[in-house]
Design a protein around this motif. Structure first.
Motif, mmCIF file in Angstrom:
data_model
loop_
_atom_site.group_PDB
_atom_site.id
_atom_site.type_symbol
_atom_site.label_atom_id
_atom_site.label_comp_id
_atom_site.label_asym_id
_atom_site.label_seq_id
_atom_site.Cartn_x
_atom_site.Cartn_y
_atom_site.Cartn_z
ATOM 1 N N ILE A 146 0.880 -1.167 0.000
ATOM 2 C CA ILE A 146 0.000 0.000 0.000
ATOM 3 C C ILE A 146 0.916 1.215 0.000
ATOM 4 O O ILE A 146 1.713 1.396 0.925
ATOM 5 C CB ILE A 146 -0.907 0.018 1.241
ATOM 6 C CG1 ILE A 146 -1.803 -1.225 1.275
ATOM 7 C CG2 ILE A 146 -1.759 1.286 1.266
ATOM 8 C CD1 ILE A 146 -2.598 -1.372 2.570
ATOM 9 N N VAL A 147 0.841 2.029 -1.034
ATOM 10 C CA VAL A 147 1.745 3.172 -1.174
ATOM 11 C C VAL A 147 1.064 4.429 -0.639
ATOM 12 O O VAL A 147 -0.028 4.794 -1.081
ATOM 13 C CB VAL A 147 2.156 3.378 -2.644
ATOM 14 C CG1 VAL A 147 3.157 4.530 -2.754
ATOM 15 C CG2 VAL A 147 2.757 2.100 -3.213
ATOM 16 N N VAL A 148 1.723 5.076 0.320
ATOM 17 C CA VAL A 148 1.179 6.290 0.935
ATOM 18 C C VAL A 148 2.248 7.379 0.925
ATOM 19 O O VAL A 148 3.428 7.117 0.685
ATOM 20 C CB VAL A 148 0.721 6.021 2.388
ATOM 21 C CG1 VAL A 148 -0.393 4.983 2.424
ATOM 22 C CG2 VAL A 148 1.899 5.577 3.256
ATOM 23 N N GLU A 149 1.826 8.594 1.221
ATOM 24 C CA GLU A 149 2.770 9.712 1.257
ATOM 25 C C GLU A 149 3.648 9.661 2.499
ATOM 26 O O GLU A 149 4.832 9.986 2.454
ATOM 27 C CB GLU A 149 2.000 11.032 1.214
ATOM 28 C CG GLU A 149 2.889 12.263 1.162
ATOM 29 C CD GLU A 149 2.097 13.546 0.999
ATOM 30 O OE1 GLU A 149 2.648 14.622 1.318
ATOM 31 O OE2 GLU A 149 0.932 13.486 0.562
ATOM 32 N N ASP A 150 3.061 9.256 3.628
ATOM 33 C CA ASP A 150 3.786 9.230 4.900
ATOM 34 C C ASP A 150 3.323 8.000 5.679
ATOM 35 O O ASP A 150 2.165 7.921 6.086
ATOM 36 C CB ASP A 150 3.494 10.513 5.684
ATOM 37 C CG ASP A 150 4.326 10.643 6.953
ATOM 38 O OD1 ASP A 150 4.449 9.643 7.684
ATOM 39 O OD2 ASP A 150 4.837 11.743 7.234
ATOM 40 N N THR A 151 4.212 7.052 5.896
ATOM 41 C CA THR A 151 3.818 5.797 6.534
ATOM 42 C C THR A 151 3.436 5.982 8.002
ATOM 43 O O THR A 151 2.537 5.297 8.503
ATOM 44 C CB THR A 151 4.948 4.760 6.424
ATOM 45 O OG1 THR A 151 6.199 5.366 6.788
ATOM 46 C CG2 THR A 151 5.052 4.224 5.008
ATOM 47 N N LEU A 152 4.104 6.908 8.697
ATOM 48 C CA LEU A 152 3.746 7.157 10.096
ATOM 49 C C LEU A 152 2.339 7.732 10.191
ATOM 50 O O LEU A 152 1.525 7.295 11.012
ATOM 51 C CB LEU A 152 4.750 8.099 10.752
ATOM 52 C CG LEU A 152 4.424 8.542 12.192
ATOM 53 C CD1 LEU A 152 4.270 7.341 13.112
ATOM 54 C CD2 LEU A 152 5.498 9.494 12.719
ATOM 55 N N GLU A 153 2.039 8.708 9.346
ATOM 56 C CA GLU A 153 0.702 9.297 9.357
ATOM 57 C C GLU A 153 -0.350 8.269 8.940
ATOM 58 O O GLU A 153 -1.489 8.312 9.412
ATOM 59 C CB GLU A 153 0.651 10.517 8.436
ATOM 60 C CG GLU A 153 1.412 11.725 8.974
ATOM 61 C CD GLU A 153 0.926 12.162 10.349
ATOM 62 O OE1 GLU A 153 -0.309 12.201 10.565
ATOM 63 O OE2 GLU A 153 1.773 12.453 11.213
ATOM 64 N N ALA A 154 0.022 7.338 8.081
ATOM 65 C CA ALA A 154 -0.906 6.279 7.679
ATOM 66 C C ALA A 154 -1.251 5.397 8.870
ATOM 67 O O ALA A 154 -2.416 5.018 9.067
ATOM 68 C CB ALA A 154 -0.302 5.445 6.550
#
Length: 222
Positions: free
Chosen positions: A85-93
């Motif tokens: 799953i590709v996100v901009e910010d993994t911590l915020e995800a």
């Protein structure tokens, strides 16, 4: 931590991306040293100042992990059976997922903060309340923003009350944590000089602490 989310639902939630993979995610991880059985694990590849979680994806894969949340598309392309799953910010995800998880439950949630004594008060209350209620609580001294998010994953259908420990590093962060936890009750254990260096004035420090206690049913303080 015992979760039960379909991978395709998480893909839609975190990245607005559809997936035909309906594997069940039962736990999350971001430290490969704490992965003993990768089945059902969703690995978040955090990018920090000193380490990049993407460098440990192969290690997680070798431990059986097949589901990853990443910031770099294609990092699992050479790993058979891996999904990302590709996100901009993994911590915020991860924090977004914690907020989603918190919203599923209606039990009382007690936020515990203070300069000292947070963990002690939390553990005392766990013992006392545990005689009558099923208590979900922050593990160990998890009280950073990440720690609070991880603590919320302790909530389950069986939880009758939750005790969440909260630390602070800035006024803005406490507001964000309050919105994440949505506490129904609060406890301020003490107010002293601990972490005072993070704030310009004593008043700013106190105001940041009190920011946690807006919009709740009750608030206990010394």
């Amino acid at each position: 931590m015992k979760l039960e989310y379909a991978y395709n639902d998480l893909s839609l939630l975190l990245a607005n991306s559809t997936s035909k993979n309906n594997s069940i995610i039962s736990s999350i991880a971001f430290d490969t040293r704490r992965i003993y059985n990768g089945e059902g694990v969703l690995f978040f590849a955090f990018k920090g100042h000193f380490r990049n979680g993407h460098d440990f994806i192969k290690t997680a894969y070798d431990k059986g992990v097949r589901h990853f949340v990443v910031q770099q598309a294609g990092v699992t392309s050479n790993m058979s059976g891996a999904n990302e799953i590709v996100v901009e910010d993994t911590l915020e995800a991860l924090i977004d997922l914690a907020a989603h998880h918190r919203a599923r439950f209606n039990c009382p949630v007690v936020a515990i903060t203070g300069s000292n004594g947070k963990t002690t008060v939390k553990e005392w209350l766990t013992i006392l309340l545990g005689k009558k209620f099923n208590v979900a609580r922050s593990p160990k001294s998890y009280n950073s923003k990440l720690g609070v998010a991880l603590s919320l994953f302790e909530l389950s259908e069986d939880s009758e009350i939750a005790l969440i420990e909260v630390g602070i590093s800035s006024h803005k962060e406490m507001t964000e944590i309050r919105e994440l936890i949505k506490p129904t009750h609060g406890i301020l254990t003490s107010f002293g000089s601990a972490h005072r260096e993070l704030f310009a004035t004593l008043e700013e420090h106190l105001q940041a602490k009190l920011e946690l206690f807006g919009q709740m049913n009750s608030f206990i303080y010394p």
